[in-house]
Scaffold this motif. Sequence first.
Motif, PDB file in Angstrom:
ATOM      1  N   HIS A   1       0.822  -1.212   0.000  1.00 55.64           N
ATOM      2  CA  HIS A   1       0.000   0.000   0.000  1.00 55.64           C
ATOM      3  C   HIS A   1       0.858   1.265   0.000  1.00 55.64           C
ATOM      4  CE1 HIS A   1      -3.981  -1.728   0.184  1.00 55.64           C
ATOM      5  NE2 HIS A   1      -3.623  -2.523   1.189  1.00 55.64           N
ATOM      6  N   SER A   2       2.103   1.153   0.466  1.00 52.00           N
ATOM      7  CA  SER A   2       2.968   2.329   0.504  1.00 52.00           C
ATOM      8  C   SER A   2       3.639   2.603  -0.838  1.00 52.00           C
ATOM      9  CB  SER A   2       4.053   2.138   1.571  1.00 52.00           C
ATOM     10  OG  SER A   2       4.909   1.069   1.219  1.00 52.00           O
ATOM     11  N   LYS A   3       3.445   1.725  -1.807  1.00 50.66           N
ATOM     12  CA  LYS A   3       4.070   1.898  -3.118  1.00 50.66           C
ATOM     13  C   LYS A   3       3.267   2.864  -3.990  1.00 50.66           C
ATOM     14  CE  LYS A   3       6.534  -2.510  -3.407  1.00 50.66           C
ATOM     15  NZ  LYS A   3       6.809  -3.696  -4.252  1.00 50.66           N
ATOM     16  N   MET A   4       3.956   3.427  -4.991  1.00 53.90           N
ATOM     17  CA  MET A   4       3.306   4.352  -5.917  1.00 53.90           C
ATOM     18  C   MET A   4       2.367   3.608  -6.855  1.00 53.90           C
ATOM     19  SD  MET A   4       6.256   7.029  -7.176  1.00 53.90           S
ATOM     20  CE  MET A   4       7.471   5.757  -7.539  1.00 53.90           C
ATOM     21  N   ASN A   5       1.254   4.290  -7.195  1.00 48.26           N
ATOM     22  CA  ASN A   5       0.383   3.732  -8.224  1.00 48.26           C
ATOM     23  C   ASN A   5       0.831   4.268  -9.583  1.00 48.26           C
ATOM     24  OD1 ASN A   5      -0.762   6.350  -8.588  1.00 48.26           O
ATOM     25  ND2 ASN A   5      -2.244   5.943  -6.954  1.00 48.26           N
ATOM     26  N   VAL A   6       0.169   3.823 -10.638  1.00 44.34           N
ATOM     27  CA  VAL A   6       0.598   4.181 -11.985  1.00 44.34           C
ATOM     28  C   VAL A   6       0.471   5.682 -12.245  1.00 44.34           C
ATOM     29  CG1 VAL A   6      -1.693   3.765 -13.018  1.00 44.34           C
ATOM     30  CG2 VAL A   6       0.381   3.547 -14.432  1.00 44.34           C
ATOM     31  N   TRP A   7      -0.544   6.319 -11.660  1.00 45.77           N
ATOM     32  CA  TRP A   7      -0.739   7.760 -11.839  1.00 45.77           C
ATOM     33  C   TRP A   7       0.394   8.544 -11.188  1.00 45.77           C
ATOM     34  CZ3 TRP A   7      -2.446  11.519 -14.531  1.00 45.77           C
ATOM     35  CH2 TRP A   7      -2.704  12.775 -13.981  1.00 45.77           C
ATOM     36  N   GLN A   8       0.796   8.173  -9.972  1.00 45.64           N
ATOM     37  CA  GLN A   8       1.875   8.869  -9.271  1.00 45.64           C
ATOM     38  C   GLN A   8       3.198   8.708 -10.015  1.00 45.64           C
ATOM     39  OE1 GLN A   8       1.195   6.734  -5.603  1.00 45.64           O
ATOM     40  NE2 GLN A   8       0.369   8.551  -4.575  1.00 45.64           N
ATOM     41  N   LEU A   9       3.457   7.496 -10.517  1.00 45.22           N
ATOM     42  CA  LEU A   9       4.698   7.269 -11.255  1.00 45.22           C
ATOM     43  C   LEU A   9       4.707   8.034 -12.576  1.00 45.22           C
ATOM     44  CD1 LEU A   9       7.406   5.793 -11.409  1.00 45.22           C
ATOM     45  CD2 LEU A   9       6.241   3.917 -12.556  1.00 45.22           C
ATOM     46  N   THR A  10       3.540   8.157 -13.203  1.00 43.54           N
ATOM     47  CA  THR A  10       3.443   8.916 -14.453  1.00 43.54           C
ATOM     48  C   THR A  10       3.817  10.382 -14.233  1.00 43.54           C
ATOM     49  OG1 THR A  10       1.701   7.460 -15.303  1.00 43.54           O
ATOM     50  CG2 THR A  10       1.883   9.644 -16.295  1.00 43.54           C
ATOM     51  N   ILE A  11       3.291  10.971 -13.172  1.00 39.78           N
ATOM     52  CA  ILE A  11       3.611  12.372 -12.846  1.00 39.78           C
ATOM     53  C   ILE A  11       5.094  12.522 -12.548  1.00 39.78           C
ATOM     54  CG2 ILE A  11       3.229  14.224 -11.168  1.00 39.78           C
ATOM     55  CD1 ILE A  11       0.357  13.230 -10.884  1.00 39.78           C
ATOM     56  N   LEU A  12       5.631  11.580 -11.756  1.00 40.36           N
ATOM     57  CA  LEU A  12       7.050  11.629 -11.408  1.00 40.36           C
ATOM     58  C   LEU A  12       7.920  11.544 -12.660  1.00 40.36           C
ATOM     59  CD1 LEU A  12       9.208  11.633  -9.169  1.00 40.36           C
ATOM     60  CD2 LEU A  12       9.054   9.140  -9.147  1.00 40.36           C
TER      61      LEU A  12
ATOM     62  N   VAL B   1       6.914   0.593  -7.076  1.00 41.82           N
ATOM     63  CA  VAL B   1       5.668   0.755  -7.827  1.00 41.82           C
ATOM     64  C   VAL B   1       4.811  -0.506  -7.702  1.00 41.82           C
ATOM     65  CG1 VAL B   1       4.683   1.269 -10.101  1.00 41.82           C
ATOM     66  CG2 VAL B   1       6.926   2.168  -9.477  1.00 41.82           C
ATOM     67  N   GLU B   2       3.510  -0.288  -7.613  1.00 35.52           N
ATOM     68  CA  GLU B   2       2.584  -1.421  -7.630  1.00 35.52           C
ATOM     69  C   GLU B   2       2.595  -2.073  -9.019  1.00 35.52           C
ATOM     70  OE1 GLU B   2      -1.135   0.409  -6.806  1.00 35.52           O
ATOM     71  OE2 GLU B   2      -0.624   0.962  -4.751  1.00 35.52           O
ATOM     72  N   ASN B   3       2.595  -3.386  -9.059  1.00 39.80           N
ATOM     73  CA  ASN B   3       2.517  -4.140 -10.313  1.00 39.80           C
ATOM     74  C   ASN B   3       3.447  -3.554 -11.386  1.00 39.80           C
ATOM     75  OD1 ASN B   3       1.744  -5.917 -12.297  1.00 39.80           O
ATOM     76  ND2 ASN B   3      -0.289  -5.036 -12.608  1.00 39.80           N
ATOM     77  N   PRO B   4       4.768  -3.547 -11.126  1.00 32.40           N
ATOM     78  CA  PRO B   4       5.697  -2.866 -12.030  1.00 32.40           C
ATOM     79  C   PRO B   4       5.700  -3.405 -13.459  1.00 32.40           C
ATOM     80  CG  PRO B   4       6.869  -4.266 -10.461  1.00 32.40           C
ATOM     81  CD  PRO B   4       5.447  -4.196  -9.997  1.00 32.40           C
TER      82      PRO B   4
ATOM     83  N   ILE C   1       3.533   1.674 -18.735  1.00 30.83           N
ATOM     84  CA  ILE C   1       2.429   2.628 -18.910  1.00 30.83           C
ATOM     85  C   ILE C   1       2.860   4.011 -18.456  1.00 30.83           C
ATOM     86  CG2 ILE C   1       0.134   3.289 -18.088  1.00 30.83           C
ATOM     87  CD1 ILE C   1      -0.580   0.328 -17.992  1.00 30.83           C
ATOM     88  N   ALA C   2       3.464   4.083 -17.263  1.00 30.04           N
ATOM     89  CA  ALA C   2       3.880   5.380 -16.715  1.00 30.04           C
ATOM     90  C   ALA C   2       4.939   6.043 -17.582  1.00 30.04           C
ATOM     91  CB  ALA C   2       4.397   5.194 -15.290  1.00 30.04           C
ATOM     92  N   VAL C   3       5.882   5.244 -18.071  1.00 28.95           N
ATOM     93  CA  VAL C   3       6.938   5.783 -18.921  1.00 28.95           C
ATOM     94  C   VAL C   3       6.353   6.331 -20.223  1.00 28.95           C
ATOM     95  CG1 VAL C   3       8.922   5.138 -20.333  1.00 28.95           C
ATOM     96  CG2 VAL C   3       8.798   4.402 -17.954  1.00 28.95           C
ATOM     97  N   MET C   4       5.452   5.578 -20.828  1.00 31.56           N
ATOM     98  CA  MET C   4       4.844   6.014 -22.091  1.00 31.56           C
ATOM     99  C   MET C   4       4.007   7.275 -21.895  1.00 31.56           C
ATOM    100  SD  MET C   4       5.624   3.906 -24.632  1.00 31.56           S
ATOM    101  CE  MET C   4       4.269   3.791 -25.787  1.00 31.56           C
ATOM    102  N   VAL C   5       3.098   7.231 -20.909  1.00 29.86           N
ATOM    103  CA  VAL C   5       2.199   8.367 -20.687  1.00 29.86           C
ATOM    104  C   VAL C   5       2.984   9.580 -20.205  1.00 29.86           C
ATOM    105  CG1 VAL C   5       0.207   9.203 -19.383  1.00 29.86           C
ATOM    106  CG2 VAL C   5       0.240   6.849 -20.237  1.00 29.86           C
ATOM    107  N   GLY C   6       3.981   9.361 -19.321  1.00 28.48           N
ATOM    108  CA  GLY C   6       4.797  10.469 -18.836  1.00 28.48           C
ATOM    109  C   GLY C   6       5.577  11.127 -19.954  1.00 28.48           C
ATOM    110  N   THR C   7       6.148  10.329 -20.853  1.00 27.15           N
ATOM    111  CA  THR C   7       6.897  10.877 -21.979  1.00 27.15           C
ATOM    112  C   THR C   7       5.977  11.616 -22.946  1.00 27.15           C
ATOM    113  OG1 THR C   7       8.473   9.039 -21.806  1.00 27.15           O
ATOM    114  CG2 THR C   7       8.512  10.323 -23.837  1.00 27.15           C
ATOM    115  N   ILE C   8       4.814  11.040 -23.224  1.00 27.57           N
ATOM    116  CA  ILE C   8       3.847  11.711 -24.104  1.00 27.57           C
ATOM    117  C   ILE C   8       3.385  13.031 -23.492  1.00 27.57           C
ATOM    118  CG2 ILE C   8       1.516  11.546 -25.071  1.00 27.57           C
ATOM    119  CD1 ILE C   8       2.015   8.507 -25.345  1.00 27.57           C
ATOM    120  N   SER C   9       3.143  13.034 -22.182  1.00 28.76           N
ATOM    121  CA  SER C   9       2.701  14.259 -21.502  1.00 28.76           C
ATOM    122  C   SER C   9       3.766  15.340 -21.598  1.00 28.76           C
ATOM    123  CB  SER C   9       2.393  13.959 -20.029  1.00 28.76           C
ATOM    124  OG  SER C   9       1.375  13.003 -19.918  1.00 28.76           O
ATOM    125  N   ALA C  10       5.025  14.967 -21.328  1.00 31.23           N
ATOM    126  CA  ALA C  10       6.114  15.935 -21.445  1.00 31.23           C
ATOM    127  C   ALA C  10       6.220  16.453 -22.880  1.00 31.23           C
ATOM    128  CB  ALA C  10       7.435  15.297 -21.013  1.00 31.23           C
TER     129      ALA C  10
END
Length: 449
Positions: A5-16, A215-218, A224-233
């Motif tokens: 539960h203390s791990k980051m979810n996909v949304w938090q990792l995407t922002i990071l 991260v949860e379920n890495p 997903i986070a890497v793709m969405v984070g890169t697209i967002s940037a």
Amino acid sequence: MSAEHSKMNVWQLTILTAVNMMGSGIIMLPSKLAEVGTISIISWIITAGGSIALAYAFARCGMLSRKPGGMGGYAEYAFGKGGNYMANYTYGLSLVIANVAIAITAVGYAVVLFNEQLSPIQTCIWTIVLLCITTFANFGGARVTGRIGAVTVWGVIIPVVVVALLGWFWFRGSTWTAAWNPHGLPFGSAVTSSIALTLWAFLGLESANANSDAVENPERNVPIAVMVGTISAAVIYIVSTNVIAGIIPNTELASSTAPFGLVFAKMFSPVVGSIVMALMVLACVGSLLGWQFTVAQVFKSSADVGYFLPIFGKATRNGTPIIGMLVLLVAQVALALMTVSPQLAEQFQRIVNFAVVTNLVPYVMSMAALMAIQKVMQVPAHKALITNIVALIGAAYSYYALWSSGSEALMLGGLCIFLGWTLFGFVAARFYDADVKAHVAHPGEALQE
């Protein structure tokens, strides 16, 4: 609270992931891209596609590799110890070069903020002064400077996002269209000339998978986070630089060394523009503080495992590699002196091109190594094929970016790579000795390895 539960979810990792990429690399780009024109939006799209392919491939490398050391560990699967060394060497070198570009960016904004006029030599001197200050400030350790960088980076991110969201109220289509190709360059030349600049903003995407253990379920969430984070940037980069090109006339924008300060002065008032410039100077200084220590640590960690010369591994009681910092500072000062140019923006571009070339070497090696990594980890053939295609796209883009960086950057990069192989000769024997000892102690196991 459980560990899961203390791990980051996909949304938090995407922002990071997006925040980690959106550092000081974007600050000077609107002015440099204005020299090419708004046709550079094609370069942005090409680079965004290439960066997404690279980011996904790096995410897969991070999930599958069982060797430490990031890109060096990836490269070792295909190129052995020499490949591990060369990936770390060129990556560390690119960070050393990038620090000079960050320092020049800070000087460029400070010049406008304080309404000064500097000669090329004066610009170089102030760049060197800033490099020295940020190096010496790290002698006591990185605890404080790391926290400073984590706060000051928002001095870049917030203005860039504000321009991307609110700049449309001042945007004029006619201004943007008039800046399409102001020098009448052939289409291919115009697009190619800004590829290295746009990639500069994405450098660091390889570190996006560094938090996979937290991260949860890495297996699912990291790609997903890497793709969405890169697209967002990418979206924020493309929108912000093109909005500015539709607010500030091309000639005025191309001649500015503080484009974000200029656009905020135009949108709101000169006072707001000055505040933004001050924030960006602080952001560059904070970023430089952190990177000076980080670069020294990269060289120290590589020296500790035998890849770099022992001098980089020497540290004080609190773990600060002061001697290594001073050696790297000398290299940065030499680079600042070597690239003195009549225009600050010209010096910035020369250094950026050089940084991009050296950084692309471990990128290309990692893309090639991913095929070997998947073989070793027995990834199913159909899944490996898809990943290999993405890696080949990333490699193809990397070669295009290398070519577009220009002959000077390629020549300097090539010389540095050859120098790296020479330096490896000083440390290579220790790996041979270790293999011999392992073979004597456990001949069967050593042979099997």
